[in-house]
Motif scaffolding. Structure first.
Motif, PDB file in Angstrom:
ATOM      1  N   ARG A   1     -22.533 -11.788  12.755  1.00 32.57           N
ATOM      2  CA  ARG A   1     -21.140 -11.470  12.437  1.00 32.57           C
ATOM      3  C   ARG A   1     -21.065 -10.835  11.059  1.00 32.57           C
ATOM      4  O   ARG A   1     -21.588 -11.388  10.086  1.00 32.57           O
ATOM      5  CB  ARG A   1     -20.273 -12.729  12.470  1.00 32.57           C
ATOM      6  CG  ARG A   1     -20.093 -13.332  13.850  1.00 32.57           C
ATOM      7  CD  ARG A   1     -19.135 -14.515  13.813  1.00 32.57           C
ATOM      8  NE  ARG A   1     -18.933 -15.099  15.139  1.00 32.57           N
ATOM      9  CZ  ARG A   1     -19.693 -16.038  15.658  1.00 32.57           C
ATOM     10  NH1 ARG A   1     -20.719 -16.518  14.955  1.00 32.57           N
ATOM     11  NH2 ARG A   1     -19.459 -16.512  16.862  1.00 32.57           N
ATOM     12  N   VAL A   2     -20.415  -9.691  10.992  1.00 28.09           N
ATOM     13  CA  VAL A   2     -20.161  -9.013   9.723  1.00 28.09           C
ATOM     14  C   VAL A   2     -18.705  -8.557   9.755  1.00 28.09           C
ATOM     15  O   VAL A   2     -18.345  -7.674  10.549  1.00 28.09           O
ATOM     16  CB  VAL A   2     -21.081  -7.797   9.508  1.00 28.09           C
ATOM     17  CG1 VAL A   2     -20.793  -7.159   8.151  1.00 28.09           C
ATOM     18  CG2 VAL A   2     -22.540  -8.198   9.610  1.00 28.09           C
ATOM     19  N   GLY A   3     -17.873  -9.182   8.923  1.00 32.08           N
ATOM     20  CA  GLY A   3     -16.454  -8.848   8.959  1.00 32.08           C
ATOM     21  C   GLY A   3     -15.879  -9.143  10.333  1.00 32.08           C
ATOM     22  O   GLY A   3     -16.051 -10.233  10.886  1.00 32.08           O
ATOM     23  N   LEU A   4     -15.218  -8.149  10.929  1.00 28.41           N
ATOM     24  CA  LEU A   4     -14.605  -8.304  12.244  1.00 28.41           C
ATOM     25  C   LEU A   4     -15.593  -8.090  13.383  1.00 28.41           C
ATOM     26  O   LEU A   4     -15.276  -8.363  14.542  1.00 28.41           O
ATOM     27  CB  LEU A   4     -13.446  -7.306  12.403  1.00 28.41           C
ATOM     28  CG  LEU A   4     -12.269  -7.447  11.437  1.00 28.41           C
ATOM     29  CD1 LEU A   4     -11.288  -6.297  11.644  1.00 28.41           C
ATOM     30  CD2 LEU A   4     -11.577  -8.788  11.637  1.00 28.41           C
ATOM     31  N   VAL A   5     -16.788  -7.616  13.053  1.00 31.13           N
ATOM     32  CA  VAL A   5     -17.766  -7.235  14.069  1.00 31.13           C
ATOM     33  C   VAL A   5     -18.624  -8.428  14.466  1.00 31.13           C
ATOM     34  O   VAL A   5     -19.195  -9.109  13.620  1.00 31.13           O
ATOM     35  CB  VAL A   5     -18.669  -6.089  13.560  1.00 31.13           C
ATOM     36  CG1 VAL A   5     -19.689  -5.699  14.635  1.00 31.13           C
ATOM     37  CG2 VAL A   5     -17.825  -4.887  13.166  1.00 31.13           C
ATOM     38  N   GLU A   6     -18.703  -8.670  15.767  1.00 33.56           N
ATOM     39  CA  GLU A   6     -19.567  -9.711  16.317  1.00 33.56           C
ATOM     40  C   GLU A   6     -20.577  -9.064  17.252  1.00 33.56           C
ATOM     41  O   GLU A   6     -20.199  -8.324  18.166  1.00 33.56           O
ATOM     42  CB  GLU A   6     -18.755 -10.748  17.076  1.00 33.56           C
ATOM     43  CG  GLU A   6     -19.598 -11.862  17.691  1.00 33.56           C
ATOM     44  CD  GLU A   6     -18.781 -12.854  18.487  1.00 33.56           C
ATOM     45  OE1 GLU A   6     -18.774 -12.756  19.726  1.00 33.56           O
ATOM     46  OE2 GLU A   6     -18.126 -13.707  17.856  1.00 33.56           O
TER      47      GLU A   6
ATOM     48  N   HIS B   1     -26.674  -7.921  24.290  1.00 32.42           N
ATOM     49  CA  HIS B   1     -26.460  -6.526  23.887  1.00 32.42           C
ATOM     50  C   HIS B   1     -24.980  -6.152  24.014  1.00 32.42           C
ATOM     51  O   HIS B   1     -24.631  -5.125  24.603  1.00 32.42           O
ATOM     52  CB  HIS B   1     -27.335  -5.577  24.719  1.00 32.42           C
ATOM     53  CG  HIS B   1     -28.720  -5.433  24.176  1.00 32.42           C
ATOM     54  ND1 HIS B   1     -29.277  -4.233  23.833  1.00 32.42           N
ATOM     55  CD2 HIS B   1     -29.652  -6.361  23.883  1.00 32.42           C
ATOM     56  CE1 HIS B   1     -30.503  -4.424  23.377  1.00 32.42           C
ATOM     57  NE2 HIS B   1     -30.741  -5.716  23.398  1.00 32.42           N
ATOM     58  N   ILE B   2     -24.138  -7.001  23.446  1.00 35.09           N
ATOM     59  CA  ILE B   2     -22.693  -6.768  23.479  1.00 35.09           C
ATOM     60  C   ILE B   2     -22.149  -6.800  22.056  1.00 35.09           C
ATOM     61  O   ILE B   2     -22.529  -7.658  21.255  1.00 35.09           O
ATOM     62  CB  ILE B   2     -21.974  -7.834  24.335  1.00 35.09           C
ATOM     63  CG1 ILE B   2     -22.377  -7.693  25.811  1.00 35.09           C
ATOM     64  CG2 ILE B   2     -20.459  -7.728  24.192  1.00 35.09           C
ATOM     65  CD1 ILE B   2     -21.843  -8.800  26.687  1.00 35.09           C
ATOM     66  N   VAL B   3     -21.242  -5.870  21.749  1.00 30.59           N
ATOM     67  CA  VAL B   3     -20.559  -5.834  20.455  1.00 30.59           C
ATOM     68  C   VAL B   3     -19.073  -6.034  20.708  1.00 30.59           C
ATOM     69  O   VAL B   3     -18.487  -5.390  21.587  1.00 30.59           O
ATOM     70  CB  VAL B   3     -20.799  -4.497  19.728  1.00 30.59           C
ATOM     71  CG1 VAL B   3     -19.969  -4.434  18.446  1.00 30.59           C
ATOM     72  CG2 VAL B   3     -22.279  -4.325  19.413  1.00 30.59           C
ATOM     73  N   ARG B   4     -18.466  -6.936  19.939  1.00 32.62           N
ATOM     74  CA  ARG B   4     -17.032  -7.189  20.067  1.00 32.62           C
ATOM     75  C   ARG B   4     -16.372  -7.081  18.708  1.00 32.62           C
ATOM     76  O   ARG B   4     -16.951  -7.458  17.685  1.00 32.62           O
ATOM     77  CB  ARG B   4     -16.769  -8.581  20.646  1.00 32.62           C
ATOM     78  CG  ARG B   4     -17.259  -8.796  22.067  1.00 32.62           C
ATOM     79  CD  ARG B   4     -16.842 -10.175  22.576  1.00 32.62           C
ATOM     80  NE  ARG B   4     -17.313 -10.421  23.937  1.00 32.62           N
ATOM     81  CZ  ARG B   4     -18.485 -10.963  24.231  1.00 32.62           C
ATOM     82  NH1 ARG B   4     -19.312 -11.312  23.240  1.00 32.62           N
ATOM     83  NH2 ARG B   4     -18.843 -11.149  25.483  1.00 32.62           N
ATOM     84  N   ILE B   5     -15.164  -6.583  18.719  1.00 31.47           N
ATOM     85  CA  ILE B   5     -14.325  -6.543  17.519  1.00 31.47           C
ATOM     86  C   ILE B   5     -12.969  -7.110  17.907  1.00 31.47           C
ATOM     87  O   ILE B   5     -12.305  -6.583  18.799  1.00 31.47           O
ATOM     88  CB  ILE B   5     -14.172  -5.105  16.970  1.00 31.47           C
ATOM     89  CG1 ILE B   5     -15.530  -4.587  16.503  1.00 31.47           C
ATOM     90  CG2 ILE B   5     -13.167  -5.080  15.817  1.00 31.47           C
ATOM     91  CD1 ILE B   5     -15.503  -3.151  16.018  1.00 31.47           C
TER      92      ILE B   5
ATOM     93  N   GLY C   1     -12.488  -9.696  19.588  1.00 36.64           N
ATOM     94  CA  GLY C   1     -12.587 -10.195  20.955  1.00 36.64           C
ATOM     95  C   GLY C   1     -12.709  -9.106  22.006  1.00 36.64           C
ATOM     96  O   GLY C   1     -12.962  -9.398  23.176  1.00 36.64           O
ATOM     97  N   ARG C   2     -12.555  -7.845  21.603  1.00 29.24           N
ATOM     98  CA  ARG C   2     -12.658  -6.737  22.562  1.00 29.24           C
ATOM     99  C   ARG C   2     -14.044  -6.111  22.487  1.00 29.24           C
ATOM    100  O   ARG C   2     -14.568  -5.857  21.400  1.00 29.24           O
ATOM    101  CB  ARG C   2     -11.604  -5.670  22.273  1.00 29.24           C
ATOM    102  CG  ARG C   2     -10.171  -6.138  22.506  1.00 29.24           C
ATOM    103  CD  ARG C   2      -9.192  -5.013  22.249  1.00 29.24           C
ATOM    104  NE  ARG C   2      -9.299  -4.536  20.871  1.00 29.24           N
ATOM    105  CZ  ARG C   2      -8.736  -3.413  20.430  1.00 29.24           C
ATOM    106  NH1 ARG C   2      -8.054  -2.649  21.258  1.00 29.24           N
ATOM    107  NH2 ARG C   2      -8.866  -3.064  19.164  1.00 29.24           N
TER     108      ARG C   2
ATOM    109  N   ALA D   1     -12.019   0.769  17.098  1.00 26.34           N
ATOM    110  CA  ALA D   1     -11.863  -0.603  17.591  1.00 26.34           C
ATOM    111  C   ALA D   1     -11.263  -1.535  16.543  1.00 26.34           C
ATOM    112  O   ALA D   1     -11.010  -2.705  16.834  1.00 26.34           O
ATOM    113  CB  ALA D   1     -13.207  -1.152  18.057  1.00 26.34           C
ATOM    114  N   GLY D   2     -11.083  -1.030  15.313  1.00 23.32           N
ATOM    115  CA  GLY D   2     -10.418  -1.837  14.292  1.00 23.32           C
ATOM    116  C   GLY D   2     -11.255  -2.239  13.104  1.00 23.32           C
ATOM    117  O   GLY D   2     -10.783  -2.946  12.214  1.00 23.32           O
TER     118      GLY D   2
END
Length: 225
Positions: free
Chosen positions: A130-135, A141-145, A147-148, A205-206
């Protein structure tokens, strides 16, 4: 339970110094004098962090590091007398979390061990960064910001994951190219194109201003960890 550090170092004097300083700071330690023993202990004890010398007998540090990475994401700090940039890049490309050149100050080694453990705490076991809003789910192999899910190419995912492991560190283009496009004949400037597309997707994505360019050097993911 206090963290367990595996010291893989064939120089007994150096290993004893590291052991003494780590134990003084509350760590448990175990020692391996060659690469084969280090791999056996890694499998049996699952240490919280590994301090890995490169020039060890039986199995050298490069091979040991590669095998450790095939097994999982145990934090590794490479300890070596090799002071060439190509050696540092090789260690980071294979998957080392940090790199310390001999001779070193043992106080600095302990500080780096603590920093790596702070940075990787929880992420190694869960596969999450997790870095900031990025998970980033490195296993799925999934990236979420927020929750999206964000759709990235494989190269973009590799770039993001590589930088997220040390988000405030500045990576050179050649290092990113080597880590994310191994074996490619692409030019260093190819990284700029992939970074630009990655930044645009994250911003849409924000998550704005990620990754960040550092003039004359390369890129970092964020100025804040």
């Amino acid at each position: 339970m206090t963290p367990l550090a595996l010291i893989a170092e064939d120089d007994k004097d150096i290993s004893e110094i590291i052991r003494a300083y780590l134990e003084r700071e509350g760590f448990r330690t175990v020692h391996a004098g060659d690469g084969r023993t280090a791999l056996d202990l890694h499998l049996a004890l699952k240490p919280d962090i590994i301090l890995l010398d490169i020039t060890m007998p039986l199995v050298d540090g490069w091979e040991a590091l590669s095998e450790i990475r095939r097994r999982g994401n145990s934090p590794v700090i490479v300890l070596t007398a090799l002071d060439q940039d190509i050696d540092k890049l090789q260690a980071l490309r294979i998957g080392a979390d940090d790199y310390v050149v001999k001779p070193f100050n043992p106080v600095e080694v302990v500080a780096r061990v603590k920093a790596v453990l702070r940075r990787t705490d929880g992420s190694r076991a869960t596969g999450l960064l997790r870095v900031g809003l990025v998970e980033i789910d490195t296993t799925a192999h999934i990236v979420r910001i927020g929750g999206r899910e964000v759709a990235l190419t494989l190269t973009e995912f590799r770039l993001l994951t590589h930088m997220a492991r040390s988000p405030t560190r500045v990576f050179g283009r050649s290092e990113l190219l080597d880590a994310c496009l191994p074996g490619s004949d692409a030019l260093d400037r190819t990284v700029d194109s992939h970074i630009s597309k990655l930044r645009r997707k994250l911003e849409q994505a924000g998550a704005s201003d990620m990754p960040q360019g550092v003039r004359g050097v390369g890129y970092r993911l964020s100025s804040r960890g």
